[in-house]
Structure formats: structure tokens, C-alpha cells
Write a protein that holds these residues in place. Sequence first.
Motif, short mmCIF file in Angstrom:
data_model
loop_
_atom_site.label_atom_id
_atom_site.label_comp_id
_atom_site.label_asym_id
_atom_site.label_seq_id
_atom_site.Cartn_x
_atom_site.Cartn_y
_atom_site.Cartn_z
N TYR B 33 2.42 -4.01 -9.11
CA TYR B 33 2.14 -3.87 -7.67
C TYR B 33 1.91 -2.41 -7.33
CZ TYR B 33 5.07 -8.06 -8.20
OH TYR B 33 5.62 -9.24 -8.63
N TRP B 34 1.03 -2.18 -6.38
CA TRP B 34 0.84 -0.84 -5.81
C TRP B 34 1.20 -0.88 -4.33
CZ3 TRP B 34 -0.14 3.65 -8.27
CH2 TRP B 34 -0.71 3.61 -9.55
N TYR B 35 1.88 0.20 -3.90
CA TYR B 35 2.25 0.38 -2.50
C TYR B 35 1.91 1.81 -2.09
CZ TYR B 35 5.24 -3.75 -3.15
OH TYR B 35 5.71 -5.00 -3.43
N ARG B 36 1.85 2.00 -0.79
CA ARG B 36 1.66 3.34 -0.24
C ARG B 36 2.76 3.56 0.80
NH1 ARG B 36 -4.00 4.84 2.63
NH2 ARG B 36 -3.38 3.19 4.06
N GLN B 37 3.38 4.74 0.75
CA GLN B 37 4.44 5.05 1.70
C GLN B 37 4.13 6.35 2.41
OE1 GLN B 37 8.44 5.53 0.08
NE2 GLN B 37 9.35 4.92 2.04
N SER B 38 4.00 6.25 3.72
CA SER B 38 3.83 7.45 4.54
C SER B 38 5.19 7.90 5.02
CB SER B 38 2.91 7.14 5.73
OG SER B 38 1.64 6.72 5.28
N LEU B 39 5.26 9.15 5.44
CA LEU B 39 6.52 9.77 5.82
C LEU B 39 7.21 8.98 6.93
CD1 LEU B 39 8.18 12.25 5.02
CD2 LEU B 39 7.14 13.46 6.96
N LEU B 46 -0.34 -2.76 -1.20
CA LEU B 46 -1.77 -2.55 -1.41
C LEU B 46 -2.38 -3.68 -2.24
CD1 LEU B 46 -1.87 1.28 -2.20
CD2 LEU B 46 -2.37 0.15 -0.02
N ILE B 47 -1.85 -3.88 -3.46
CA ILE B 47 -2.48 -4.82 -4.38
C ILE B 47 -1.46 -5.29 -5.40
CG2 ILE B 47 -3.28 -2.96 -5.90
CD1 ILE B 47 -5.81 -4.65 -6.46
N TYR B 48 -1.65 -6.52 -5.89
CA TYR B 48 -0.75 -7.13 -6.85
C TYR B 48 -1.59 -7.70 -8.00
CZ TYR B 48 1.45 -11.63 -8.32
OH TYR B 48 1.89 -12.73 -9.02
N ALA B 54 -6.45 -9.17 -10.38
CA ALA B 54 -5.84 -8.88 -9.09
C ALA B 54 -5.58 -10.20 -8.37
CB ALA B 54 -6.75 -7.98 -8.26
N ALA B 55 -4.30 -10.56 -8.27
CA ALA B 55 -3.95 -11.82 -7.61
C ALA B 55 -4.03 -11.71 -6.10
CB ALA B 55 -2.55 -12.25 -8.03
N ASP B 56 -3.83 -10.50 -5.59
CA ASP B 56 -3.86 -10.29 -4.14
C ASP B 56 -4.21 -8.84 -3.88
OD1 ASP B 56 -1.48 -10.96 -1.40
OD2 ASP B 56 -3.45 -10.02 -1.41
N ASP B 57 -5.39 -8.58 -3.31
CA ASP B 57 -5.77 -7.20 -2.99
C ASP B 57 -5.94 -7.02 -1.48
OD1 ASP B 57 -9.36 -7.37 -3.82
OD2 ASP B 57 -8.09 -8.56 -2.48
N SER B 58 -5.27 -7.89 -0.73
CA SER B 58 -5.45 -7.89 0.72
C SER B 58 -4.94 -6.63 1.40
CB SER B 58 -4.76 -9.11 1.33
OG SER B 58 -3.36 -9.06 1.07
N GLY B 59 -4.10 -5.85 0.72
CA GLY B 59 -3.56 -4.65 1.34
C GLY B 59 -4.40 -3.41 1.15
N PHE B 66 -9.64 1.17 -5.08
CA PHE B 66 -9.88 0.18 -6.12
C PHE B 66 -8.81 0.34 -7.19
CE2 PHE B 66 -12.46 -2.95 -7.98
CZ PHE B 66 -12.52 -2.74 -9.35
N ALA B 67 -8.40 -0.75 -7.80
CA ALA B 67 -7.40 -0.66 -8.86
C ALA B 67 -7.80 -1.57 -10.00
CB ALA B 67 -6.01 -1.04 -8.35
N VAL B 68 -7.43 -1.15 -11.21
CA VAL B 68 -7.73 -1.93 -12.41
C VAL B 68 -6.50 -2.01 -13.29
CG1 VAL B 68 -10.19 -1.38 -12.38
CG2 VAL B 68 -8.61 0.10 -13.63
N ARG B 69 -6.51 -3.04 -14.13
CA ARG B 69 -5.44 -3.22 -15.11
C ARG B 69 -6.08 -3.93 -16.31
NH1 ARG B 69 0.06 -6.82 -14.81
NH2 ARG B 69 1.37 -5.47 -16.13
N PRO B 70 -6.94 -3.26 -17.03
CA PRO B 70 -7.84 -3.91 -18.01
C PRO B 70 -7.15 -4.63 -19.15
CG PRO B 70 -7.93 -1.51 -18.19
CD PRO B 70 -7.15 -1.81 -16.96
N GLU B 71 -5.99 -4.18 -19.57
CA GLU B 71 -5.33 -4.81 -20.71
C GLU B 71 -4.01 -5.47 -20.31
OE1 GLU B 71 -5.08 -1.87 -23.77
OE2 GLU B 71 -7.25 -1.68 -23.96
#
Lengths: 106, 114
Positions: B33-39, B46-48, B54-59, B66-71
Motif C-alpha cells: 500500500y502507498w499513503y501520503r501524509q501531510s503535516l 493512494l493505491i493498493y 493494482a487492486a485499488d488505485d482510487s486514491g 503512477f505506481a508499479v510493482r512488476p515482480e
Amino acid sequence: GIQVEQSPPDLILQEGANSTLRCNFSDSVNNLQWFHQNPWGQLINLFYIPSGTKQNGRLSATTVATERYSLLYISSSQTTDSGVYFCAVSGNDMRFGAGTRLTVKP
Amino acid sequence: GAGVSQTPSNKVTEKGKYVELRCDPISGHTALYWYRQSLGQGPEFLIYFQGTGAADDSGLPNDRFFAVRPEGSVSTLKIQRTERGDSAVYLCASSLAGGLGEQYFGPGTRLTVT
């Protein structure tokens, strides 16, 4: 999406005091986690608790999924407990609350 | 065992540049999973990924992200044409189970866009 509300937003305690942090959520969830974010920004897992009660040392948590809330209890607080506590829930995606900022004074 | 690692720990870039942020999940964890945290705020999803997909990129906020996880292990979050509003801490997490199981977080990458 699911709304997550945490209360109180800020909490100041004297060392040794007990506290209860609350997390309310607006819809059914599959999972719920409590995290502690330390002053260096690292999110530390406290509990994975979609339902029921768990205890780990001075910390315990209870989730009542049917009533859509979870509670985190901190007993005999220490200065090292300071930081931000987050509740995160997942239904279709993962949502974090805004956190409770805890300051424990010596 | 080793936890989730992220590199770089800090990244300063100029507005308009392209950046890549890397995440190494816990070995054997299938979900990432990717997240973004502001102060002063909680992390924002962001994306799972489940495996390589990518099962869910709605965030993802817009098509600059863009995000990848090729392997099915390491993941890279890519941001094109960075803007000052992209400045935040980018957090990566992984979990053993599919779906949205118990997540373990890395230390984050602090991105500053000047």
C-alpha cells in the motif's frame, strides 16, 4: 467512503495517569488497527482489532463493531507514550482518522 | 526479520521534475500500500497492490501519479511534473494476507518540492 472520527484531538497527561482514546466510524468495516506515530514519524502497530478486546502490557483496546466504535486505553502513562495515535479502518479502502495527539508530562 | 524499507528517506526536487520513490515490503507479504501524509493529518490512501496488480488505485490524486510493482515485491511510486502541493511524507505499508489485512509501515520518504 467511510468517515473516521477520533477524540479527543489533543490530550495532555501527567505521567502515571490513565487515558481513553476513542475512534468512531460511519460504516461496517472489515479491519481496524491502532497505531502510534512516534516523534520521528514511524507508525508503530499497536493493535489489529476488528472486534473484541486485546491487551498488550499497559495498553488495551476494545472494538464494538456493531456500534461502530473502538477504544484505546493507556494505563500508567509514560513520557515515551507521547505522540499521535491513529485509528485506521478498512471497508473498501483504508481510512485513517485525524489522530489524537498525546503529550505525557514528567 | 527486516521491516518495510523506503528509499530515499528524504527527497528535495524542483517544481516540474520527475521523482521515483521506492518501497521494499516485508518478505513474503503479498499486499502493498502507498499513503501520503501531510503535516498534522492522518495518512491518506493512494493505491493498493495485491501481487503485481493494482487492486485499488482510487486514491491517486491525478494522472501525474503512477505506481508499479512488476515482480510482486518492490514497488515504485512515480510522480511526474511535481508541484509544490505534492510535498508530503509518502508512506508504504505491506501486509501478509490479501485484502486489507494487518499493515506494517515503513519509515516514509519526505518529499519536498521547491
